[in-house]
Design a protein around this motif. Structure first.
Motif, mmCIF file in Angstrom:
data_model
loop_
_atom_site.group_PDB
_atom_site.id
_atom_site.type_symbol
_atom_site.label_atom_id
_atom_site.label_comp_id
_atom_site.label_asym_id
_atom_site.label_seq_id
_atom_site.Cartn_x
_atom_site.Cartn_y
_atom_site.Cartn_z
ATOM 1 N N GLN A 208 0.847 -1.200 0.000
ATOM 2 C CA GLN A 208 0.000 0.000 0.000
ATOM 3 C C GLN A 208 0.877 1.242 0.000
ATOM 4 O O GLN A 208 1.799 1.356 0.799
ATOM 5 C CB GLN A 208 -0.899 -0.035 1.243
ATOM 6 C CG GLN A 208 -1.843 1.136 1.369
ATOM 7 C CD GLN A 208 -2.995 1.064 0.379
ATOM 8 O OE1 GLN A 208 -3.359 -0.005 -0.082
ATOM 9 N NE2 GLN A 208 -3.560 2.197 0.035
ATOM 10 N N ASP A 209 0.568 2.131 -0.915
ATOM 11 C CA ASP A 209 1.301 3.389 -1.076
ATOM 12 C C ASP A 209 0.558 4.504 -0.323
ATOM 13 O O ASP A 209 -0.588 4.323 0.088
ATOM 14 C CB ASP A 209 1.321 3.686 -2.584
ATOM 15 C CG ASP A 209 2.183 4.854 -2.973
ATOM 16 O OD1 ASP A 209 2.948 5.343 -2.133
ATOM 17 O OD2 ASP A 209 2.094 5.283 -4.139
ATOM 18 N N HIS A 210 1.195 5.642 -0.123
ATOM 19 C CA HIS A 210 0.559 6.841 0.448
ATOM 20 C C HIS A 210 0.870 7.977 -0.513
ATOM 21 O O HIS A 210 1.989 8.491 -0.519
ATOM 22 C CB HIS A 210 1.127 7.165 1.819
ATOM 23 C CG HIS A 210 0.922 6.096 2.853
ATOM 24 N ND1 HIS A 210 1.416 4.831 2.719
ATOM 25 C CD2 HIS A 210 0.267 6.127 4.040
ATOM 26 C CE1 HIS A 210 1.088 4.123 3.787
ATOM 27 N NE2 HIS A 210 0.385 4.875 4.601
ATOM 28 N N THR A 222 1.687 12.926 -4.845
ATOM 29 C CA THR A 222 3.128 12.797 -5.091
ATOM 30 C C THR A 222 3.367 11.464 -5.785
ATOM 31 O O THR A 222 2.431 10.706 -6.025
ATOM 32 C CB THR A 222 3.899 12.759 -3.763
ATOM 33 O OG1 THR A 222 3.585 11.519 -3.099
ATOM 34 C CG2 THR A 222 3.545 13.925 -2.862
ATOM 35 N N GLY A 223 4.620 11.139 -6.030
ATOM 36 C CA GLY A 223 4.962 9.806 -6.532
ATOM 37 C C GLY A 223 4.759 8.738 -5.469
ATOM 38 O O GLY A 223 4.726 7.551 -5.778
ATOM 39 N N GLY A 224 4.612 9.128 -4.217
ATOM 40 C CA GLY A 224 4.436 8.177 -3.116
ATOM 41 C C GLY A 224 5.348 8.557 -1.962
ATOM 42 O O GLY A 224 6.538 8.731 -2.133
ATOM 43 N N VAL A 283 3.511 -0.257 -15.769
ATOM 44 C CA VAL A 283 4.155 -1.441 -16.363
ATOM 45 C C VAL A 283 5.541 -1.687 -15.758
ATOM 46 O O VAL A 283 6.429 -2.199 -16.415
ATOM 47 C CB VAL A 283 4.245 -1.315 -17.896
ATOM 48 C CG1 VAL A 283 2.844 -1.248 -18.486
ATOM 49 C CG2 VAL A 283 5.055 -0.083 -18.320
ATOM 50 N N ARG A 284 5.663 -1.322 -14.488
ATOM 51 C CA ARG A 284 6.950 -1.441 -13.764
ATOM 52 C C ARG A 284 6.602 -1.497 -12.291
ATOM 53 O O ARG A 284 5.455 -1.339 -11.905
ATOM 54 C CB ARG A 284 7.840 -0.255 -14.105
ATOM 55 C CG ARG A 284 7.076 1.051 -14.364
ATOM 56 C CD ARG A 284 6.822 1.842 -13.159
ATOM 57 N NE ARG A 284 5.871 2.920 -13.305
ATOM 58 C CZ ARG A 284 5.338 3.545 -12.274
ATOM 59 N NH1 ARG A 284 5.629 3.178 -11.052
ATOM 60 N NH2 ARG A 284 4.485 4.525 -12.426
ATOM 61 N N PHE A 285 7.622 -1.740 -11.456
ATOM 62 C CA PHE A 285 7.383 -1.731 -10.020
ATOM 63 C C PHE A 285 6.968 -0.339 -9.572
ATOM 64 O O PHE A 285 7.431 0.673 -10.120
ATOM 65 C CB PHE A 285 8.658 -2.084 -9.267
ATOM 66 C CG PHE A 285 8.981 -3.549 -9.202
ATOM 67 C CD1 PHE A 285 8.270 -4.386 -8.356
ATOM 68 C CD2 PHE A 285 9.995 -4.089 -9.972
ATOM 69 C CE1 PHE A 285 8.575 -5.737 -8.272
ATOM 70 C CE2 PHE A 285 10.315 -5.436 -9.893
ATOM 71 C CZ PHE A 285 9.607 -6.270 -9.040
ATOM 72 N N GLY A 286 6.144 -0.268 -8.525
ATOM 73 C CA GLY A 286 5.833 1.017 -7.910
ATOM 74 C C GLY A 286 7.023 1.503 -7.097
ATOM 75 O O GLY A 286 7.812 0.708 -6.594
ATOM 76 N N ASP A 287 7.126 2.798 -6.982
ATOM 77 C CA ASP A 287 8.163 3.409 -6.170
ATOM 78 C C ASP A 287 7.447 4.314 -5.181
ATOM 79 O O ASP A 287 6.828 5.284 -5.615
ATOM 80 C CB ASP A 287 9.102 4.206 -7.089
ATOM 81 C CG ASP A 287 10.301 4.776 -6.361
ATOM 82 O OD1 ASP A 287 10.313 4.737 -5.115
ATOM 83 O OD2 ASP A 287 11.225 5.261 -7.044
ATOM 84 N N PRO A 288 7.348 3.995 -3.910
ATOM 85 C CA PRO A 288 8.220 3.142 -3.093
ATOM 86 C C PRO A 288 7.695 1.733 -2.764
ATOM 87 O O PRO A 288 8.275 1.070 -1.902
ATOM 88 C CB PRO A 288 8.328 3.945 -1.798
ATOM 89 C CG PRO A 288 6.952 4.540 -1.632
ATOM 90 C CD PRO A 288 6.469 4.815 -3.033
ATOM 91 N N GLU A 289 6.654 1.234 -3.453
ATOM 92 C CA GLU A 289 6.163 -0.105 -3.102
ATOM 93 C C GLU A 289 7.233 -1.175 -3.319
ATOM 94 O O GLU A 289 7.307 -2.161 -2.591
ATOM 95 C CB GLU A 289 4.922 -0.467 -3.936
ATOM 96 C CG GLU A 289 3.700 0.397 -3.647
ATOM 97 C CD GLU A 289 3.581 1.534 -4.640
ATOM 98 O OE1 GLU A 289 4.612 2.173 -4.959
ATOM 99 O OE2 GLU A 289 2.452 1.778 -5.099
ATOM 100 N N CYS A 290 8.042 -0.996 -4.362
ATOM 101 C CA CYS A 290 9.096 -1.962 -4.671
ATOM 102 C C CYS A 290 10.020 -2.171 -3.470
ATOM 103 O O CYS A 290 10.468 -3.292 -3.200
ATOM 104 C CB CYS A 290 9.901 -1.444 -5.855
ATOM 105 S SG CYS A 290 11.204 -2.542 -6.390
HETATM 106 N N1 GLY Z 1 4.038 4.756 -6.052
HETATM 107 C C1 GLY Z 1 3.365 5.099 -7.236
HETATM 108 C C2 GLY Z 1 4.079 4.828 -8.482
HETATM 109 O O1 GLY Z 1 5.126 4.216 -8.505
HETATM 110 O O2 GLY Z 1 3.570 5.204 -9.527
#
Ligand code: GLY
Ligand code: AMP
Length: 425
Positions: A208-210, A222-224, A283-290
């Motif tokens: 889970q992202d924020h 934000t991007g997370g 189509v890639r890992f999430g950042d910061p979920e990765c």
């Molecule tokens: N955490 C969201 C993204 O990577 O797009």
């Protein structure tokens, strides 16, 4: 094996950390990398947009696998170019990468294969888009068709806000000829990740992202700002529904079209009263979920990448650490707006001594032995714990040992899980 990783963020530092731990790796480079990645891989100053230069580097150094971190090179077709040059690359080729780079492409796929998503229409001029918004009313969601670094989506609470978004998008703010207008989906938002080999998909652990910049989920997107895994929001029933109704139909649909999807499929999903609905693919890992997924992945990741490239995932199994993982993003003050670069960060070694803590760099450079901030999102302070609550406590303990006056972070990462754990007692 000789491996080259492409990218320079916290996601890539986590991937580098995991790849470097593989006994299969004999040589490992990252382009362009950052000060943290340099501890795991040899960083090379390659321009990732210059595909010929990347291919040249791979040939010179006998690279056997290229792992692509971010979406931009995928959308630019780097996997197609590497494959054509006889170099194995993990990630989707250009057409399937449109699942992220074109909202309209994804919407059309959903319609064709019955994948649940919000009702929508595609527009190539502002007037028709405005008329449609007026006929539908608000809330409503306006999306630029192409990649827009998280800035191409406006969730409009009023018709006026939607009209402003349409005007901005057609005025070339995103240099886009197309806008998608989508039904607003009420519900809880989750991310779902699957590893795909063109034929089949295996789910990764939940995370889970924020997205909002400030505590209590307020402020701009934000991007997370932090993530944790696993998430209590994805129950086994929801997990199965997402695999059956969204992930597997996408993989089989792309195969039927003759453009199989290989790589990480990251679905943004709203849990609505009518079940899970897709609102976007990446189509890639999430950042910061990765970062939290890499902390929990027990299996060697390199065979997983190879199996995905070779269409061999059917009998593949990924093992996950039963503990929870959590990461806090430390960003430069001002992010996601304007921020300062080049400020000095101290205390990282001390912070890394907290039990189970791992610090990934998202935007740093090293200068004369000092670590300097070099981006909006700068550090990912990660920890494991028996519970999310414990992981959270350790991560913030490490954050508090970092001396960086020009940085900030949210103090409530993991709140949903912490509340759920408290309720369970
Ligand atoms: N955490 C969201 C993204 O990577 O797009
Ligand atoms: P994106 O940039 O595509 O990740 O979208 C940004 C945010 O907009 C998502 O994280 C969602 O919170 C929200 N969003 C996107 N589409 C919808 C929708 N159809 N209904 C409600 N919220 C949405």
């Amino acid at each position: 094996m000789h491996i080259l990783l492409l990218g320079s963020g916290g996601r890539e530092h986590a991937l580098a950390w995991k790849i470097a731990a593989s006994p299969l790796v004999t040589k490992f480079w990252c382009a362009p990398g950052n000060a943290g990645i340099a501890r795991e891989a040899e960083c090379v100053a390659l321009d990732v947009a210059d595909h010929a230069a990347v291919i040249d580097f791979c040939k010179t150094n006998a690279v056997e696998l290229v792992v692509v971190g971010p979406e931009t090179p995928l959308a630019a077709g780097i996997v197609d170019d590497l494959t054509a040059a006889g170099i194995k690359a993990f990630g989707p080729s250009k057409i399937p990468a449109q699942l992220e780079s074109s909202k309209g492409f994804t919407k059309a796929l959903c319609t064709e294969f019955g994948i649940p998503t919000g009702a929508y229409k595609r527009f190539t001029n502002a007037k028709d888009a405005r008329d449609y918004v007026q006929s539908q009313g608000a809330p409503i969601v306006v999306k630029a068709d192409g990649l827009a670094a998280g800035k191409g989506v406006v969730v409009a609470k009023t018709v006026r806000e939607a009209e402003d978004a349409i005007a901005m998008m057609f005025e070339g703010a995103f240099d886009d000829a197309e806008v998608v207008i989508e039904e607003f989906l009420p519900g809880r938002e989750i991310s779902f990740f699957a590893l795909c080999d063109g034929e089949t998909a295996i789910p990764l652990a939940s995370a889970q992202d924020h997205k909002r910049v400030f505590d209590h989920d307020v402020g701009p997107n934000t991007g997370g700002m932090g993530a944790y895994s696993p998430t209590p929001l994805v129950t086994p029933a929801i997990h199965d529904a997402i695999m059956a109704k969204i992930i597997l139909p996408t993989v089989s649909g792309m195969k039927q079209r003759g453009t199989p999807f290989r790589g990480i499929l990251y679905a943004g999903i709203m849990l609505t009263t009518q079940g899970p609905k897709l609102f976007e693919f990446n189509v890639r890992f999430g950042d910061p979920e990765c970062q939290v997924l890499m902390l929990r992945m027990m299996s060697d990741i390199v065979p997983a990448f190879l199996a995905a490239c070779d269409g061999q995932l059917k009998n593949f199994d990924l093992r996950w650490h039963p503990d929870s993982a959590l990461t806090v993003v430390m960003a430069a003050k001002g992010y996601p707006g304007d921020y300062q670069k080049g400020t000095r960060i101290d205390g990282l070694d001390d912070a890394a001594k907290v039990d189970t803590v791992e610090i990934f760099h998202a935007g740093t450079v090293e200068q004369d032995g000092a670590i300097l901030a070099n981006g909006g999102r700068v550090l990912n302070v990660c920890a494991l714990g028996k519970t999310v609550t414990e992981a959270q406590m350790r991560a913030y303990q490490a954050v508090d040992r970092i001396n960086w006056p020009e940085g900030f972070c949210r103090r409530d990462i993991g709140w949903q899980a912490v509340e759920a754990e408290k309720a369970k007692g």
